[in-house]
Design a protein around this motif. Sequence first.
Motif, PDB file in Angstrom:
ATOM      1  N   LYS A  65       0.783  -1.116   0.156  1.00 27.17           N
ATOM      2  CA  LYS A  65      -0.201  -0.089   0.034  1.00 27.17           C
ATOM      3  C   LYS A  65       0.902   1.362   0.031  1.00 27.17           C
ATOM      4  N   GLU A  66       0.303   2.307  -0.486  1.00 28.22           N
ATOM      5  CA  GLU A  66       1.036   3.482  -0.653  1.00 28.22           C
ATOM      6  C   GLU A  66       1.522   4.080   0.707  1.00 28.22           C
ATOM      7  N   ALA A  67       0.771   3.853   1.803  1.00 31.75           N
ATOM      8  CA  ALA A  67       1.259   4.465   3.051  1.00 31.75           C
ATOM      9  C   ALA A  67       2.332   3.430   3.675  1.00 31.75           C
ATOM     10  N   ARG A 115       6.412   3.368   0.154  1.00 35.07           N
ATOM     11  CA  ARG A 115       5.110   3.358  -0.558  1.00 35.07           C
ATOM     12  C   ARG A 115       5.051   1.929  -1.352  1.00 35.07           C
ATOM     13  N   GLY A 116       5.142   0.928  -0.604  1.00 39.07           N
ATOM     14  CA  GLY A 116       4.462  -0.227  -1.119  1.00 39.07           C
ATOM     15  C   GLY A 116       5.506  -1.060  -2.237  1.00 39.07           C
ATOM     16  N   ARG A 117       6.301  -0.631  -2.460  1.00 37.56           N
ATOM     17  CA  ARG A 117       7.361  -0.765  -3.563  1.00 37.56           C
ATOM     18  C   ARG A 117       8.286  -1.779  -2.991  1.00 37.56           C
ATOM     19  N   GLY A 118       8.585  -1.799  -1.735  1.00 41.09           N
ATOM     20  CA  GLY A 118       9.749  -2.436  -1.030  1.00 41.09           C
ATOM     21  C   GLY A 118       9.187  -3.955  -0.822  1.00 41.09           C
ATOM     22  N   GLY A 119       8.139  -3.913   0.092  1.00 43.54           N
ATOM     23  CA  GLY A 119       7.544  -5.148   0.332  1.00 43.54           C
ATOM     24  C   GLY A 119       8.251  -5.750   1.716  1.00 43.54           C
ATOM     25  N   SER A 120       8.258  -7.102   1.948  1.00 48.80           N
ATOM     26  CA  SER A 120       8.742  -7.587   3.164  1.00 48.80           C
ATOM     27  C   SER A 120      10.210  -7.544   2.956  1.00 48.80           C
ATOM     28  N   GLU A 164      -7.333  -0.352   4.966  1.00 50.12           N
ATOM     29  CA  GLU A 164      -7.862   0.620   4.476  1.00 50.12           C
ATOM     30  C   GLU A 164      -6.979   1.841   3.625  1.00 50.12           C
ATOM     31  N   SER A 165      -5.727   1.551   3.735  1.00 52.13           N
ATOM     32  CA  SER A 165      -4.735   2.702   2.749  1.00 52.13           C
ATOM     33  C   SER A 165      -5.093   2.243   1.440  1.00 52.13           C
ATOM     34  N   GLU A 166      -4.561   3.511   0.736  1.00 48.75           N
ATOM     35  CA  GLU A 166      -4.866   3.363  -0.734  1.00 48.75           C
ATOM     36  C   GLU A 166      -3.836   2.584  -1.605  1.00 48.75           C
ATOM     37  N   GLU A 167      -4.214   1.976  -2.466  1.00 42.98           N
ATOM     38  CA  GLU A 167      -3.217   1.059  -3.323  1.00 42.98           C
ATOM     39  C   GLU A 167      -2.400   2.420  -4.098  1.00 42.98           C
ATOM     40  N   PRO A 168      -0.852   1.888  -4.379  1.00 43.76           N
ATOM     41  CA  PRO A 168      -0.293   2.810  -4.992  1.00 43.76           C
ATOM     42  C   PRO A 168      -0.821   2.998  -6.567  1.00 43.76           C
ATOM     43  N   SER A 169      -0.140   4.215  -6.840  1.00 45.51           N
ATOM     44  CA  SER A 169      -0.614   4.540  -8.486  1.00 45.51           C
ATOM     45  C   SER A 169       0.659   4.178  -9.475  1.00 45.51           C
ATOM     46  N   GLU A 186       1.587   5.132 -12.098  1.00 46.57           N
ATOM     47  CA  GLU A 186       2.334   6.263 -12.601  1.00 46.57           C
ATOM     48  C   GLU A 186       3.402   6.751 -11.924  1.00 46.57           C
ATOM     49  N   ASP A 187       3.507   6.635 -10.516  1.00 48.75           N
ATOM     50  CA  ASP A 187       4.372   7.416  -9.831  1.00 48.75           C
ATOM     51  C   ASP A 187       5.598   6.537  -9.821  1.00 48.75           C
ATOM     52  N   ASP A 188       5.653   5.419 -10.360  1.00 44.86           N
ATOM     53  CA  ASP A 188       6.717   4.418 -10.108  1.00 44.86           C
ATOM     54  C   ASP A 188       8.219   4.701 -10.663  1.00 44.86           C
ATOM     55  N   ALA A 189       8.119   5.602 -11.951  1.00 42.84           N
ATOM     56  CA  ALA A 189       9.275   6.110 -12.645  1.00 42.84           C
ATOM     57  C   ALA A 189       9.967   7.059 -11.626  1.00 42.84           C
ATOM     58  N   GLY A 190       9.229   7.891 -11.072  1.00 41.81           N
ATOM     59  CA  GLY A 190       9.926   8.730  -9.972  1.00 41.81           C
ATOM     60  C   GLY A 190      10.433   8.466  -8.898  1.00 41.81           C
ATOM     61  N   LEU A 191      10.105   6.815  -8.650  1.00 42.09           N
ATOM     62  CA  LEU A 191      10.551   6.236  -7.211  1.00 42.09           C
ATOM     63  C   LEU A 191      11.662   5.704  -7.514  1.00 42.09           C
ATOM     64  N   VAL A 192      12.320   5.538  -8.724  1.00 47.08           N
ATOM     65  CA  VAL A 192      13.634   4.506  -9.232  1.00 47.08           C
ATOM     66  C   VAL A 192      14.860   5.209  -8.911  1.00 47.08           C
ATOM     67  N   PHE A 193      15.137   6.341  -8.949  1.00 47.96           N
ATOM     68  CA  PHE A 193      16.361   6.979  -8.741  1.00 47.96           C
ATOM     69  C   PHE A 193      16.305   7.817  -7.282  1.00 47.96           C
ATOM     70  N   ALA A 194      17.371   7.813  -6.665  1.00 47.30           N
ATOM     71  CA  ALA A 194      17.475   8.591  -5.272  1.00 47.30           C
ATOM     72  C   ALA A 194      17.235  10.054  -5.621  1.00 47.30           C
ATOM     73  N   GLY A 195      16.637  10.736  -4.925  1.00 43.50           N
ATOM     74  CA  GLY A 195      16.262  12.167  -5.033  1.00 43.50           C
ATOM     75  C   GLY A 195      14.824  12.255  -5.906  1.00 43.50           C
ATOM     76  N   GLY A 196      14.481  10.912  -6.261  1.00 39.26           N
ATOM     77  CA  GLY A 196      13.318  11.023  -7.175  1.00 39.26           C
ATOM     78  C   GLY A 196      12.260  11.464  -6.456  1.00 39.26           C
ATOM     79  N   GLU A 197      10.837  11.947  -6.984  1.00 38.82           N
ATOM     80  CA  GLU A 197      10.072  12.764  -6.500  1.00 38.82           C
ATOM     81  C   GLU A 197       9.178  11.769  -5.235  1.00 38.82           C
TER      82      GLU A 197
END
Length: 325
Positions: A90-92, A96-101, A306-311, A313-324
């Motif tokens: 989840k986004e919260a 932001r839900g991209r790392g997982g366990s 209850e948390s939101e699913e991630p979007s 569209e945000d993935d690209a900005g999360l790939v690099f350090a300093g990303g949005e």
Amino acid sequence: MPEFSEELVIRLYKTMYTIRGFEEKVSEYARTGMVPGFMIHLSVGQEAVPAGVCAALREDDYIVSTHRGHGHLIAKGARTDRMMAELKGKEAGYCRGRGGSMHITSVEVGGLGANGIVGAGLVIAPGAALSARMRGTDQVAVCFFGDGASNQGTFHEGLNLAATWKLPVVFVCENNGYGFSTPQRAHQSIGRISRRAEAYEMPGITVNGDDVMEVFLAASWAVERARSGGGPTLLEATTCRWHGHFEDDDDDYRSAEEKATFPAHDPIALLERRCIEEGLSSTAQLERIRSEVEEEIARACAFAEESEEPSPEDDAGLVFAGGER
Ligand SMILES: Cc1ncc(C[n+]2csc(CCOP(=O)(O)OP(=O)(O)O)c2C)c(N)n1
């Protein structure tokens, strides 16, 4: 030598019980298909190691974790609700839900990453320790790793460099007796991994990792030594992994007789007994802690649900350090 005040004992108990409650809930999620079981490595039975080690640390100290890292992060002060949200993608969640366990972390609490690469942390922790020295702080970096990881090249590189440069690192080997399905005696010729410290002229200590007080005392000594410029220590804690290597593991390489011995190692029951026998805390006090923790875990699950699913569209900005963010 630190005293075992009631406050400290309760803190150790609460941390271990929170880890156990969190892990048991995640196990239930894995069984019911709500999180993928082959991605989930739990530390039920091993709670005394992160609880004892992290209680010896300051908030601004660092930890570097493994694929079995939920307990490390909880013990360092991470919030169970954001952790649960992360595991559920989840986004919260903390990442932001991209790392997982396996790749969950929280830099806010000093977590420099869980890691799916066995042994990777052994060279990350000396880097964090070197950075602390260069910045002129007295922070300490703790590296958690398993008995299997102690055979990796990174173990020797990490210990060698940390010892040569006297870096403020504590290497904590959680020796649960198995590297996946391979028993320790089948993957290395020594019984005590702490003996390897001798090759790097650093102290090597083996403690009973079921006993949170013993872990805490040894870790406090090693952390203090690191902080005051004495250099690294290799601390081995013998412990017991109650679940399979991951949640979908059949765990058929361990006999029923061996598994039947696990409850006798229960670090939580052990501390409960000592609290009562030595008058460190009362049954009522421990009961209160347990119900507080159970409520916290229930709230964490509801928050994750209850948390939101991630979007995507945000993935690209999360790939690099300093990303949005
Ligand atoms: C470099 C590398 N080699 C192999 C693996 C596959 N693998 C994942 S966990 C594991 C066993 C790790 O055992 P140990 O270090 O003792 O940690 P434990 O699982 O007991 O906590 C292996 C071999 C991996 N993830 N990374």
